[in-house]
Design a protein around this motif. Structure first.
Motif, mmCIF file in Angstrom:
data_model
loop_
_atom_site.group_PDB
_atom_site.id
_atom_site.type_symbol
_atom_site.label_atom_id
_atom_site.label_comp_id
_atom_site.label_asym_id
_atom_site.label_seq_id
_atom_site.Cartn_x
_atom_site.Cartn_y
_atom_site.Cartn_z
ATOM 1 N N LEU A 51 9.996 -6.169 -11.268
ATOM 2 C CA LEU A 51 10.315 -6.065 -12.726
ATOM 3 C C LEU A 51 11.893 -5.991 -12.685
ATOM 4 O O LEU A 51 12.548 -6.240 -13.985
ATOM 5 C CB LEU A 51 9.848 -4.653 -13.224
ATOM 6 C CG LEU A 51 8.362 -4.946 -13.264
ATOM 7 C CD1 LEU A 51 7.975 -3.398 -13.852
ATOM 8 C CD2 LEU A 51 8.017 -6.054 -14.362
ATOM 9 N N VAL A 81 11.304 -1.286 -23.301
ATOM 10 C CA VAL A 81 10.597 -2.455 -22.991
ATOM 11 C C VAL A 81 10.404 -2.540 -21.307
ATOM 12 O O VAL A 81 9.227 -2.729 -21.019
ATOM 13 C CB VAL A 81 11.770 -3.871 -22.953
ATOM 14 C CG1 VAL A 81 11.353 -5.116 -22.491
ATOM 15 C CG2 VAL A 81 11.892 -4.041 -24.585
ATOM 16 N N VAL A 82 11.185 -2.013 -20.601
ATOM 17 C CA VAL A 82 10.868 -1.843 -19.206
ATOM 18 C C VAL A 82 9.721 -0.972 -18.902
ATOM 19 O O VAL A 82 8.854 -1.377 -18.060
ATOM 20 C CB VAL A 82 12.341 -1.605 -18.495
ATOM 21 C CG1 VAL A 82 11.839 -1.234 -16.878
ATOM 22 C CG2 VAL A 82 13.274 -2.406 -18.701
ATOM 23 N N ARG A 84 7.216 -0.460 -20.626
ATOM 24 C CA ARG A 84 5.893 -0.896 -20.961
ATOM 25 C C ARG A 84 5.711 -2.091 -19.963
ATOM 26 O O ARG A 84 4.362 -2.202 -19.807
ATOM 27 C CB ARG A 84 6.157 -1.761 -22.508
ATOM 28 C CG ARG A 84 6.207 -0.867 -23.474
ATOM 29 C CD ARG A 84 5.749 -1.310 -25.007
ATOM 30 N NE ARG A 84 5.869 -0.402 -26.076
ATOM 31 C CZ ARG A 84 5.175 0.545 -26.256
ATOM 32 N NH1 ARG A 84 4.119 0.517 -25.739
ATOM 33 N NH2 ARG A 84 5.256 1.338 -27.189
ATOM 34 N N LYS A 85 6.715 -2.712 -19.331
ATOM 35 C CA LYS A 85 6.364 -3.697 -18.260
ATOM 36 C C LYS A 85 5.730 -2.717 -17.137
ATOM 37 O O LYS A 85 4.911 -3.176 -16.278
ATOM 38 C CB LYS A 85 7.634 -4.345 -17.941
ATOM 39 C CG LYS A 85 8.063 -5.544 -18.629
ATOM 40 C CD LYS A 85 9.060 -6.158 -18.027
ATOM 41 C CE LYS A 85 9.880 -7.286 -19.139
ATOM 42 N NZ LYS A 85 11.198 -7.678 -18.631
ATOM 43 N N SER A 88 2.059 -2.052 -17.547
ATOM 44 C CA SER A 88 1.118 -3.112 -17.543
ATOM 45 C C SER A 88 1.264 -3.710 -16.156
ATOM 46 O O SER A 88 0.052 -4.175 -15.546
ATOM 47 C CB SER A 88 1.465 -4.250 -18.731
ATOM 48 O OG SER A 88 2.708 -4.811 -18.326
ATOM 49 N N GLN A 89 2.267 -3.819 -15.509
ATOM 50 C CA GLN A 89 2.299 -4.417 -13.971
ATOM 51 C C GLN A 89 1.333 -3.261 -13.174
ATOM 52 O O GLN A 89 0.539 -3.665 -12.251
ATOM 53 C CB GLN A 89 3.811 -4.474 -13.424
ATOM 54 C CG GLN A 89 4.287 -5.561 -14.086
ATOM 55 C CD GLN A 89 3.538 -6.661 -13.359
ATOM 56 O OE1 GLN A 89 3.230 -6.715 -12.008
ATOM 57 N NE2 GLN A 89 3.391 -7.570 -14.033
#
Ligand code: C2E
Ligand code: MG
Ligand code: MG
Length: 432
Positions: A51, A81-82, A84-85, A88-89
């Motif tokens: 990421l 934003v990070v 949330r990534k 989900s990852q």
């Protein structure tokens, strides 16, 4: 971090610190083994590094805790934003030992320079935010807020206060009567702990029991409660009052090694017959690992003490376990009693619990009864006992005694004739 802080100062830009902690990692490690645990950490590390931009930094601080430094963020939205990534990852299933394993992270975020300008402060603040993310229900992120600092300090103060409070005997027990619905007689007392804090005054259990549970201090505190409640029951018996004493056990106490010895010790120190002691366990505590609960409760029941399920209806009971447990009583949670007169749903739930209890040959008690209408309704359902402000709030021992002779059954026609006990009660009262 030192370089990032210097650069942020020089270029007047922000960077973000994300502390990422895996939820329930220990459970996976314990159940699938350390090799699988290591593989899981490696896979999470791979996903996290995937990421990052070239400049960003990823580190593993230890255990299942990772830290991300995200450089040059304009504002908190960029950091979000990070985050949330990451959520989900990490949430994607991970193949371990032939299984699809699911983990979720809890993330705490601090921003430099907004939340601190040295690495220790930034990490500590991100950590405090992570703690709040866990509290919020895991698999989520939280930004640091100054109130979290105050919260963390308060927790530390409370924890050290609990330790000294135990040593300095700042705890006391109040007693709330449990009343027979049919006769109006007070049958037993529930011991409810309070903390007489030197600065803050009387603190109700909601203010310190959860922390005592988390820190393990519930074990010595609970032991004191048990000894003191048994001693009080014995003292009242010596004065002619055959009251049963109910004591709450928290989940942690219930699963603690040595519980049986503690209960036996409290009974024998007070020379109290076991049948006069009732232990209240919450439904959630009983049903989590119900198989072990059966074993512990059988040993308690072999001692001769009574066991009841507190806050019944708020958890998930397995009916087959309910049948196997050596129980005496179900205690209907007060959230169902509150609107029993006005809410048809609540009334039906209570009706169902009463009939469930009776078909399992258990007694049933309603807690939080505040009005005569509630009591009348409960009587019509065949509920055996009640507890609540209608009769009395929890009281210090001397005031509790004053309830006994003045207490009149609500239904005069079912009044039991004065017994020997009543005359003894008056004698006790003259003494106090
Ligand atoms: P619980 O065992 O369900 O205790 C009943 C709580 O309901 C008590 O609050 C009591 O004051 C309150 N209550 C009684 N009648 C009424 C009523 O008519 N209306 C309303 N609104 N409330 C009523 P308290 O004393 O603050 O205790 C809260 C909880 O703390 C207890 O819930 C119990 O889970 C825990 N607790 C108390 N003492 C101990 C202890 O010694 N050990 C452990 N492990 N937990 C304890
Ligand atoms: Mg209780
Ligand atoms: Mg309760």
């Amino acid at each position: 971090m030192g370089q990032a802080i210097a650069r942020a100062a020089r270029q007047e830009i922000r960077f973000a610190v994300l502390v990422v902690d895996l939820d329930r990692f220990k459970a996976i490690n314990d159940s699938l083994g350390h090799i699988a645990g290591d593989e899981l950490l490696q896979e999470v590390a791979r996903r996290l590094s995937g990421l990052l931009r070239k400049d960003d930094t990823l580190a593993r601080l230890g255990g299942d805790e990772f830290v991300l430094l995200i450089h040059e963020v304009a504002n908190s939205q960029d950091a979000e934003v990070v985050a949330r990534k990451v959520l989900s990852q990490v949430a994607l299933p991970i193949q371990l030992a032939g299984l699809d394993v699911h983990v979720s992270p809890s993330i705490g975020i601090s921003l430099c320079p907004d939340d601190g300008v040295d690495s220790e402060t930034l990490l500590q603040h991100a950590d405090a935010a992570m703690y709040h993310a866990k509290k919020k229900g895991r698999n989520t992120f939280q930004f640091f807020a100054p109130a979290m600092n105050a919260f963390a300090r308060e927790r530390l103060e409370l924890e050290s206060g609990l330790r000294t409070g135990l040593a300095q005997r700042e705890f006391e027990l109040h007693y709330q009567p449990k009343v027979d619905v049919a006769t109006g007689r007070i049958e037993s007392a529930e011991a409810l702990v309070r903390w007489r804090h030197p600065k803050r005054g009387l603190i109700p259990p909601g203010g310190f029991i959860p922390l005592a549970e988390e820190t393990g201090l519930i074990v010595p505190l609970g032991e004191w409660v048990l000894y003191e409640a048994c001693r009080q029951a014995r003292e009242w018996q010596d004065e002619g009052l055959q009251l049963r004493m109910a004591v709450n056990l928290s989940a942690r106490q219930f699963r603690q090694d040595g519980l049986i010895e503690t209960v036996r010790g409290a009974l024998s120190a007070a020379q109290l017959e076991p049948r006069y002691l009732e232990l209240e366990l919450t439904e959630t505590a009983v049903m989590q690992d119900a198989e072990t609960s059966v074993q512990i409760m059988r040993r308690l029941s072999d001692l001769g003490v009574r066991i009841s399920v507190d806050d019944f209806g708020t958890g998930y009971s397995s009916l087959s376990y309910l049948r196997r447990l050596p129980l005496d009583k179900l205690k209907i949670d007060r959230s169902f009693i509150r609107e029993i007169v006005t809410s048809r749903d609540d009334a039906e739930i209570v009706r169902a619990i009463v009939s469930l209890a009776h078909s399992l040959h258990l007694k049933v008690i309603a807690e939080g009864v505040e009005s005569a209408e509630q009591l009348t309704f409960l009587r019509s359902l065949g509920c055996d006992q009640y507890q609540g402000y209608l009769c009395s709030p929890p009281l210090p021992p001397v005031e509790f005694l004053t309830l006994l002779p003045h207490h009149r059954p609500i239904d005069e026609s079912k009044r039991v004739p004065p017994s020997l006990e009543d005359t003894m009660i008056s004698r006790v009262l003259r003494k106090v």
